[in-house]
Design an enzyme around this catalytic site. Structure first.
Site, PDB file in Angstrom:
ATOM      1  N   GLU A 182       6.761   0.419   3.113  1.00 14.57           N
ATOM      2  CA  GLU A 182       7.013   0.928   1.697  1.00 14.57           C
ATOM      3  C   GLU A 182       8.223   1.929   1.757  1.00 14.57           C
ATOM      4  OE1 GLU A 182       3.407   2.735   0.289  1.00 14.57           O
ATOM      5  OE2 GLU A 182       2.502   0.714  -0.012  1.00 14.57           O
TER       6      GLU A 182
ATOM      7  N   GLU B 180      -0.484  -5.843   1.289  1.00 14.09           N
ATOM      8  CA  GLU B 180      -1.349  -4.782   1.200  1.00 14.09           C
ATOM      9  C   GLU B 180      -2.044  -4.673  -0.144  1.00 14.09           C
ATOM     10  OE1 GLU B 180      -0.051  -0.915   3.182  1.00 14.09           O
ATOM     11  OE2 GLU B 180      -1.247  -0.068   1.645  1.00 14.09           O
TER      12      GLU B 180
END
Ligand SMILES: *[C@@H]1O[C@H](CO)[C@@H](O)[C@H](O)[C@H]1NC(C)=O
Ligand SMILES: *[C@@H]1O[C@H](CO)[C@@H](O)[C@H](O)[C@H]1NC(C)=O
Ligand SMILES: *[C@@H]1O[C@H](CO)[C@@H](O)[C@H](O)[C@H]1NC(C)=O
Ligand SMILES: *[C@@H]1O[C@H](CO)[C@@H](O)[C@H](O)[C@H]1NC(C)=O
Ligand SMILES: *[C@@H]1O[C@H](CO)[C@@H](O)[C@H](O)[C@H]1NC(C)=O
Ligand SMILES: *[C@@H]1O[C@H](CO)[C@@H](O)[C@H](O)[C@H]1NC(C)=O
Ligand SMILES: *[C@@H]1O[C@H](CO)[C@@H](O)[C@H](O)[C@H]1NC(C)=O
Ligand SMILES: *[C@@H]1O[C@H](CO)[C@@H](O)[C@H](O)[C@H]1NC(C)=O
Ligand SMILES: *[C@@H]1O[C@H](CO)[C@@H](O)[C@H](O)[C@H]1NC(C)=O
Length: 536
Positions: A273, A378
């Site tokens: 991220e 995820e």
């Protein structure tokens, strides 16, 4: 002779009516239709492979429902006709009411066109998962791991491993904290006690009990603070240009050390991220990257170093971030340096904002970069500030997972990974107080763990869809309340996964070329997996 026939017949009959499994779910209702399957020191539900045998003229349906069914097995025979629409006695009434409840849902598959090959499904070996698993007695640890990895469980075959700490650790750390003082030659590099206690042993135990090859996908959350512009684990930060080289070497050292511990990493992303270090909405271990910066680091440092190392077989995944930033983030990265495409093998995506962004961005990504495989790395629920963190027994959370998996498989995605394999009843531990839900919740003081609907949602996919299965066409694949996806496994078994989000049951008829119709009933609020053999 007659006697023998009778015995045969009885044998056949009992074989066919074995519904459910040797160890069915020990269902517990927490009220408001929130149900979990409870495992304790002496009992845990199983779903084994050997019970999945079917003949050529049969099909098998496995159904889980909000009502409490879990992998409920039924064997049906192919029929020459679809279920007659309106065959029910109330057809006049439903015509008068304009109701369509007695309509049969007709689905058609076409096995000619083959789409993407499947890589796998699974969750993540986080510190939090390891801590929770080890908080149980030895037998229950084994049961929990077997639930995910053994052939009595849902058989995860693709799992994620963080490089050093994440928000789901008890404290932030890297492999070369060095009191936040520069150590460009990585003289003080060493794996953390967490790797040696919570991650590596869990991975090795999972692999030793699995009949499948569990592939591992790694990602780094934050480099050592001294490499970063803010000298911290979280918050707004970038990699200091003078440490571009050290950070690449740091990642390679992680691969070395894991290899020494008998763990091979199949793929590694360019970092978890990157948006979280640029827009630090949440404060936890992160590193910000611009598309320009990551293109530079990947093409000049990380990519070439990995390719010329002993880890040259390890694949590189780009992005590892939300749909929200697609496809422009990738486009900008490629525009910055087209050579980045020589290094990246796939694109990793996270599920968190999927409900707000159309799957068209995923389809477009595949269209623009057809040689790069797409992988969901995820997912977890309860992450939004307005959401309950843990919602024990929530069917809706299971539904959201399965709907997202089906939608993404139909948009060329090759695999899908959940986040923490297990959390405690609060949804932790997490040093960053970033509590979320998990398919398995551990109640260490009560000597129990709970398999939530999310566990079965992923199970309906991962147990039956093998690696290298090829997706085929099923239509319609997305109606208001029904979503479906279909694959053909390497052994020529057809696997269809369907979700019924509606509050009424549906009669479904699926036409299979050369075989006939599979007619079956899909309960209200249910997940179903349908399996048959495509061989004549
Ligand atoms: C464990 O679960 C089984 C099945 O639900 C139950 O019969 C048994 O009493 C439980 N054992 C304990 C110690 O709670
Ligand atoms: C199947 O359909 C055919 C023609 O539509 C009909 O002749 C036959 O009786 C039907 N069979 C069954 C079992 O309904
Ligand atoms: C499904 O089919 C059964 C048997 O034909 C019938 O009784 C039932 O009403 C049907 N349900 C729906 C929702 O059409
Ligand atoms: C299946 O797809 C192929 C290729 O698009 C097409 O030629 C064929 O007509 C389709 N078959 C059916 C039964 O729709
Ligand atoms: C780094 O390691 C050296 C020995 O290898 C040690 O002397 C030094 O104290 C370490 N630095 C820190 C900050 O721990
Ligand atoms: C990549 O980054 C390094 C370090 O900041 C810099 O020296 C170099 O000019 C950059 N290269 C490109 C192509 O941007
Ligand atoms: C790695 O595997 C080898 C061979 O199976 C074994 O001898 C060794 O102890 C293992 N090392 C670790 C750290 O598990
Ligand atoms: C690739 O890695 C293997 C060992 O994993 C090594 O034997 C081989 O020499 C490497 N190839 C290159 C080009 O570095
Ligand atoms: C966990 O176990 C404790 C007993 O130690 C019990 O009080 C609690 O209700 C259990 N939690 C759940 C969700 O059942």
């Amino acid at each position: 002779m007659a006697m023998i026939c009778l015995i045969f017949l009885l044998g056949a009959l009992t074989a066919k009516i074995t519904s459910g499994y040797t160890h069915p779910c020990a269902l517990r209702d927490y009220g408001d239709e929130r149900k979990v399957c409870v495992c304790n020191a002496t009992y845990c539900d199983t779903i084994t492979r050997k019970e999945n045998t079917i003949d050529r003229d049969e099909f098998m349906t496995l159904v889980s429902s909000k009502d409490g069914l879990r992998f409920q097995k039924n064997i049906g025979k192919f029929s020459q006709n679809e279920t007659k629409p309106g065959a029910t006695s109330n057809s006049v009434l439903s015509w008068l009411l304009g109701s369509s409840t007695s309509e049969t849902l007709i689905l058609t598959i076409n096995t000619t066109v083959r789409y993407q090959k499947i890589v796998g499904f699974g969750g993540a070996f986080t510190d939090a998962a390891g801590i929770n698993i080890l908080s149980l007695g030895k037998e229950m640890q084994e049961m929990l791991l077997r639930s995910y990895f053994s052939d009595e469980g849902i058989e995860y075959n693709l799992c994620r491993v963080p490089v050093s700490g994440t928000d789901f650790s008890t404290h932030p750390y890297s492999y070369d904290d060095n009191n936040r003082l520069p150590d460009p030659l990585l003289k003080n590099f060493s794996l953390a006690k967490e790797d040696l206690k919570y991650k590596i042993p869990m991975i090795l135990r999972a692999q030793s009990m699995s009949k499948r090859n569990i592939k591992l996908v790694a990602a780094s959350w934050s480099p050592p603070p001294w490499m970063k512009t803010n000298n911290d684990f979280s918050g707004l930060s970038f990699l200091k240009p003078e440490y571009y080289d050290s950070y690449a070497k740091y990642i390679l050292r992680f691969l070395d050390e894991y290899n020494k511990n008998n763990v091979t990493i199949w793929a590694i992303s360019t970092g978890n991220e990157p948006s979280n270090g640029v827009l630090p909405v949440k404060h936890f271990n992160s590193l910000g990257w611009t598309p320009l910066g990551i293109a530079n680091w990947t093409t000049h440092y990380f990519g070439p170093q990995l390719r010329s190392s002993t880890h040259n077989q390890t694949l590189i995944l780009a992005f590892d971030d939300q749909r929200l930033f697609l496809p422009w983030w990738i486009d900008l990265m490629v525009k910055a340096n087209r050579r980045v495409l020589d290094f990246i093998d796939g694109i990793a995506i996270h599920w968190y904002w999927d409900m707000f962004i159309s799957d068209n961005v995923i389809k477009e990504l595949h269209q623009n970069y057809p040689s790069k495989f797409l992988l969901y790395t995820e997912a977890s629920q309860g992450d939004k500030p307005w959401e309950k963190k843990v919602e024990l027994g929530s069917w809706e959370r299971g539904e959201a997972y399965l709907a997202d998996i089906i939608e993404n498989l139909n948009a060329w995605v090759t695999g899908w990974m959940d986040w923490n394999l297990a959390l405690d009843e609060q949804g932790g531990p997490t040093w960053a107080k970033n509590y979320v839900d998990s398919p398995i919740l551990v109640n260490a003081s009560g000597g129990e763990f709970y398999k939530q609907p999310m566990f079965y949602a992923i199970g309906h996919v991962t147990k039956f869809i093998e690696r290298d299965a090829e997706r085929i066409e099923i239509s319609p694949s997305d109606q208001t309340e029904i979503q479906a996806t279909a694959v053909v496994n390497p052994d020529a078994r057809l696997v269809i996964v369907i979700i019924n989000k509606g509050n009424v049951e549906k009669n479904v008829s699926i036409q299979v070329p050369r075989k006939g119709w599979m007619n079956f009933n899909l309960p209200a609020r249910s997940f179903a997996t349908i399996v048959c053999d495509l061989k004549d």
